[in-house]
Design a protein around this motif. Sequence first.
Motif, short mmCIF file in Angstrom:
data_model
loop_
_atom_site.label_atom_id
_atom_site.label_comp_id
_atom_site.label_asym_id
_atom_site.label_seq_id
_atom_site.Cartn_x
_atom_site.Cartn_y
_atom_site.Cartn_z
N LYS A 1 0.75 -1.07 0.00
CA LYS A 1 0.08 -0.09 -0.11
C LYS A 1 0.85 1.27 -0.09
CE LYS A 1 -4.72 -0.17 1.22
NZ LYS A 1 -5.63 0.53 2.05
N ILE A 2 2.08 1.16 0.59
CA ILE A 2 3.03 2.34 0.73
C ILE A 2 3.65 2.46 -0.52
CG2 ILE A 2 4.89 3.46 2.22
CD1 ILE A 2 2.14 3.28 3.73
N LYS A 3 4.07 1.39 -1.11
CA LYS A 3 5.06 1.25 -2.32
C LYS A 3 4.08 2.31 -3.49
CE LYS A 3 7.84 -2.81 -1.75
NZ LYS A 3 8.49 -3.83 -2.66
N ASN A 4 2.92 1.88 -3.48
CA ASN A 4 1.96 2.67 -4.59
C ASN A 4 2.15 3.86 -4.50
OD1 ASN A 4 1.10 0.01 -5.47
ND2 ASN A 4 -0.79 0.13 -4.00
N VAL A 5 2.68 4.53 -3.38
CA VAL A 5 2.70 6.10 -3.36
C VAL A 5 4.00 6.66 -3.04
CG1 VAL A 5 0.18 6.36 -2.42
CG2 VAL A 5 1.73 5.97 -0.94
N PHE A 6 4.90 5.66 -3.13
CA PHE A 6 6.47 6.17 -3.08
C PHE A 6 6.58 7.39 -3.64
CE2 PHE A 6 9.32 2.39 -1.63
CZ PHE A 6 8.81 2.30 -0.47
N ASN A 7 6.06 7.54 -4.95
CA ASN A 7 6.62 8.77 -5.65
C ASN A 7 5.99 9.99 -5.21
OD1 ASN A 7 8.23 7.30 -7.39
ND2 ASN A 7 6.66 6.83 -8.90
N ASN A 8 4.93 9.97 -4.17
CA ASN A 8 4.11 11.32 -3.75
C ASN A 8 5.34 11.94 -2.75
OD1 ASN A 8 2.05 9.34 -4.84
ND2 ASN A 8 0.87 11.06 -3.95
N PHE A 9 6.37 11.15 -2.14
CA PHE A 9 6.91 11.78 -1.26
C PHE A 9 8.42 12.09 -1.34
CE2 PHE A 9 3.34 9.48 0.45
CZ PHE A 9 2.67 10.29 1.37
N LYS A 10 8.94 13.11 -0.81
CA LYS A 10 10.26 13.39 -1.05
C LYS A 10 11.26 12.27 0.31
CE LYS A 10 12.40 17.21 0.82
NZ LYS A 10 12.34 18.60 1.23
N ASN A 11 10.62 12.23 1.37
CA ASN A 11 11.28 11.38 2.28
C ASN A 11 10.36 10.05 2.61
OD1 ASN A 11 13.57 13.56 2.91
ND2 ASN A 11 11.72 14.73 3.80
N ILE A 12 11.04 9.09 2.50
CA ILE A 12 10.29 7.74 2.88
C ILE A 12 10.86 7.01 3.79
CG2 ILE A 12 9.08 5.59 2.00
CD1 ILE A 12 9.47 7.21 -0.97
N ILE A 13 10.23 6.88 5.12
CA ILE A 13 11.00 6.19 5.91
C ILE A 13 10.07 5.00 6.44
CG2 ILE A 13 11.39 6.53 8.61
CD1 ILE A 13 11.88 9.61 8.03
N ILE A 14 10.56 3.86 6.54
CA ILE A 14 10.04 2.50 6.87
C ILE A 14 10.69 2.03 8.40
CG2 ILE A 14 9.61 0.30 6.14
CD1 ILE A 14 8.72 2.46 4.14
N CYS A 15 9.75 1.69 9.18
CA CYS A 15 10.14 1.00 10.43
C CYS A 15 9.55 -0.37 10.63
CB CYS A 15 9.60 1.92 11.66
SG CYS A 15 10.07 3.83 11.38
N PRO A 16 10.14 -1.26 10.14
CA PRO A 16 9.87 -2.42 10.38
C PRO A 16 9.78 -3.02 11.89
CG PRO A 16 11.42 -2.67 8.73
CD PRO A 16 11.62 -1.41 9.51
N VAL A 17 8.74 -3.71 12.42
CA VAL A 17 9.00 -3.99 13.74
C VAL A 17 8.87 -5.54 13.87
CG1 VAL A 17 7.66 -3.89 15.85
CG2 VAL A 17 7.40 -2.17 14.36
#
Length: 169
Positions: free
Chosen positions: A63-79
């Motif tokens: 769901k997040i990958k689909n909108v990667f291009n909308n953001f300048k900074n993408i921070i992923i926190c896997p738990v």
Amino acid sequence: MNKIMLIYASKHGSSKEYTDMIGNELNIKAVDIDEFDSVKKEDFDTIIFVSGVYASKINKIDKIKNVFNNFKNIIICPVGFSEYNENTKKNIESNFTEEELNKIKIFYLRGAFDYSKLSFMEKMMMNMMKKMLKKDPGEHKEMLDAFDKPISFVSKDNIKDLTTYVKEI
Ligand SMILES: Cc1cc2nc3c(=O)[nH]c(=O)nc-3n(C[C@H](O)[C@H](O)[C@H](O)COP(=O)(O)O)c2cc1C
């Protein structure tokens, strides 16, 4: 500081716990991934996504990958429950292509495990895993012990690197 969107996906609560800590520290409201579609992405330039790791896959990452291009900074926190080491790093990175890895910043956060909270299907999966781990307990002792006694590594100390980074971008 940039305009930040904080999104989480949490099956059993530890990603939500971390999200609440991050939201308090950065003074931003969090949004559940199930409400993500209704958020106006163009109002934000940074996204932080906090989500549990299941069988090495980051829950709802597509769901997040689909909108990667909308953001300048993408921070992923896997738990995840595993301790952070080269193997964990490799498993987490396998969720992304080389191109995606160049666009994102990853902060791994150690979560929790409570067998009694799992769904029927999850219990089946974990029982199979337990059988395998028992053959070679070595470095998996913590995981095996957690089947009998719930354990949580969730701690405010763990979000320090992430919040310091976010405050500086
Ligand atoms: C079926 C199942 C599979 C899991 N697979 C992994 C895994 O591959 N790696 C890991 O580090 N943790 C794994 N875990 C542990 C979860 O990532 C951990 O419980 C985490 O805190 C879950 O976050 P959440 O409750 O916010 O979804 C697994 C847990 C379950 C129940």
